[in-house]
Design a protein around this motif. Structure first.
Motif, PDB file in Angstrom:
ATOM      1  N   CYS A   1      -3.708  15.184  10.143  1.00 46.84           N
ATOM      2  CA  CYS A   1      -4.931  14.399   9.952  1.00 46.84           C
ATOM      3  C   CYS A   1      -4.545  12.912   9.944  1.00 46.84           C
ATOM      4  O   CYS A   1      -3.538  12.534  10.559  1.00 46.84           O
ATOM      5  CB  CYS A   1      -5.645  14.846   8.677  1.00 46.84           C
ATOM      6  N   CYS A   2      -5.330  12.085   9.250  1.00 38.95           N
ATOM      7  CA  CYS A   2      -5.177  10.622   9.311  1.00 38.95           C
ATOM      8  C   CYS A   2      -3.724  10.153   9.285  1.00 38.95           C
ATOM      9  O   CYS A   2      -2.937  10.578   8.444  1.00 38.95           O
ATOM     10  CB  CYS A   2      -5.909   9.963   8.159  1.00 38.95           C
TER      11      CYS A   2
ATOM     12  N   ASN B   1      -2.811  14.502   5.859  1.00 38.08           N
ATOM     13  CA  ASN B   1      -2.634  13.082   6.191  1.00 38.08           C
ATOM     14  C   ASN B   1      -1.155  12.740   6.149  1.00 38.08           C
ATOM     15  O   ASN B   1      -0.410  13.338   5.388  1.00 38.08           O
ATOM     16  CB  ASN B   1      -3.289  12.214   5.111  1.00 38.08           C
TER      17      ASN B   1
ATOM     18  N   CYS C   1      -6.819  16.498   5.639  1.00 38.70           N
ATOM     19  CA  CYS C   1      -6.889  15.140   5.092  1.00 38.70           C
ATOM     20  C   CYS C   1      -6.223  15.109   3.711  1.00 38.70           C
ATOM     21  O   CYS C   1      -5.164  15.665   3.548  1.00 38.70           O
ATOM     22  CB  CYS C   1      -8.330  14.634   5.067  1.00 38.70           C
TER      23      CYS C   1
HETATM   24 ZN   LIG Z   1      -7.831  12.576   7.486  1.00 37.75          ZN
END
Ligand SMILES: [Zn+2]
Length: 287
Positions: free
Chosen positions: A271-272, A233, A206
């Motif tokens: 991640c995101c 991310n 993240c």
């Molecule tokens: Zn994330």
């Protein structure tokens, strides 16, 4: 079902689940985990897209599947079903060809002395979710996005009781004082403590994006001899026409992956904001 598998020294993980489900219609604010019950085929579709893109590990849609977080959305009584179905969907999508990691995120509440939750309560809540994941057949547990080292250590302790392989990744940002979690825990000492506490692999996930992670990953690497997992991310999202748009494209992710391989990072994922299109760049690396 006690088992401890041995992971290879290099693996590509999948990309984001939560933001990908949002991109495919999950309303913001609705917990992604409810889809394990309400729309399992959508969750399976995301898993399959990641596998087709080259992921060798997929993560269950159970990041927020602990009792405390589920309570906030009135889903506490569905904890068993949400976690069991989450594993079932991932195992079905994997067809036995990729590994399934049981995703465990933070509790969403502060532990004493910062908050009211006692360490014993925290361990009980982590253990409840992890036991469900382990008994449903995950290959290993991945504790992720931890910003409190104390909480990460409690989660790790909870998981180790089930004699399963456990990885722990924390969420660091780059600051004037180096890599730190938003709670102020710095990279080297956090990673060393996780290793000492018996994590099987460690890492960072993240955070704010590729640029930060390019500074944080080398610090993680030099802090441990354990395998390292890095999942950044796709940058910080911006609102565009009522949608959250993440700035980093697959081409940038490819450059990021090249850097990670140069650093001898063992496991790489997203991640995101990362999508199957990002993960698809893995196909260009022959390892
Ligand atoms: Zn994330």
């Amino acid at each position: 079902m006690n088992k401890k598998i041995k992971l290879p020294s290099f693996l590509f993980f999948d990309g984001a689940m939560g933001t990908e489900l949002q991109r495919r219609g999950l309303p913001l604010g609705k917990p992604p985990e409810i889809l394990n019950i309400e729309n399992p085929s959508l969750v399976e579709e995301v898993h399959r897209d990641y596998i087709n893109s080259g992921a060798m590990v997929i993560e269950t849609n159970t990041f927020g599947g602990n009792r405390l977080r589920l309570r906030k959305s009135g889903l506490e009584d569905k904890i068993k079903e949400i976690n069991q179905k989450g594993v079932e969907i991932a195992l079905k999508a994997s067809r036995g060809k990729v590994l399934v990691a049981g995703s465990v995120g933070p509790l969403g509440e502060l532990i004493e002395p910062l908050g009211n939750l006692t360490e014993e309560e925290a361990e009980k809540i982590f253990s409840e979710q992890i036991e469900l994941l382990v008994n449903s057949g995950v290959d290993f547990i991945l504790i992720e996005t931890m910003i409190s080292l104390n909480e990460a250590l409690i989660a790790l302790r909870s998981a180790k009781k089930f004699h399963i392989l456990v990885g722990v990744t924390m969420s660091f940002e780059w600051t004037e004082r180096g890599g730190r979690t938003p709670f102020g825990y710095e990279v080297e000492s956090s990673i060393k403590k996780l290793e000492k506490a018996g994590a099987d692999f460690v890492g960072a996930n993240c955070g704010k994006g590729f640029e930060d992670m390019l500074k944080i990953a080398p610090l993680v690497r030099k802090s441990t001899n354990l395998p390292v997992l890095i999942q950044p991310n796709a940058g910080l999202p911006k609102w565009e026409n009522g949608q959250l748009i993440y700035p980093e494209n697959p081409e940038n992710f490819k450059k990021f992956v090249e850097e990670m391989i140069k650093l001898n990072i063992n496991y790489i994922g997203g991640c995101c904001g990362t999508t199957p299109k990002h993960i698809e760049v893995f196909k260009e690396f022959n390892k």
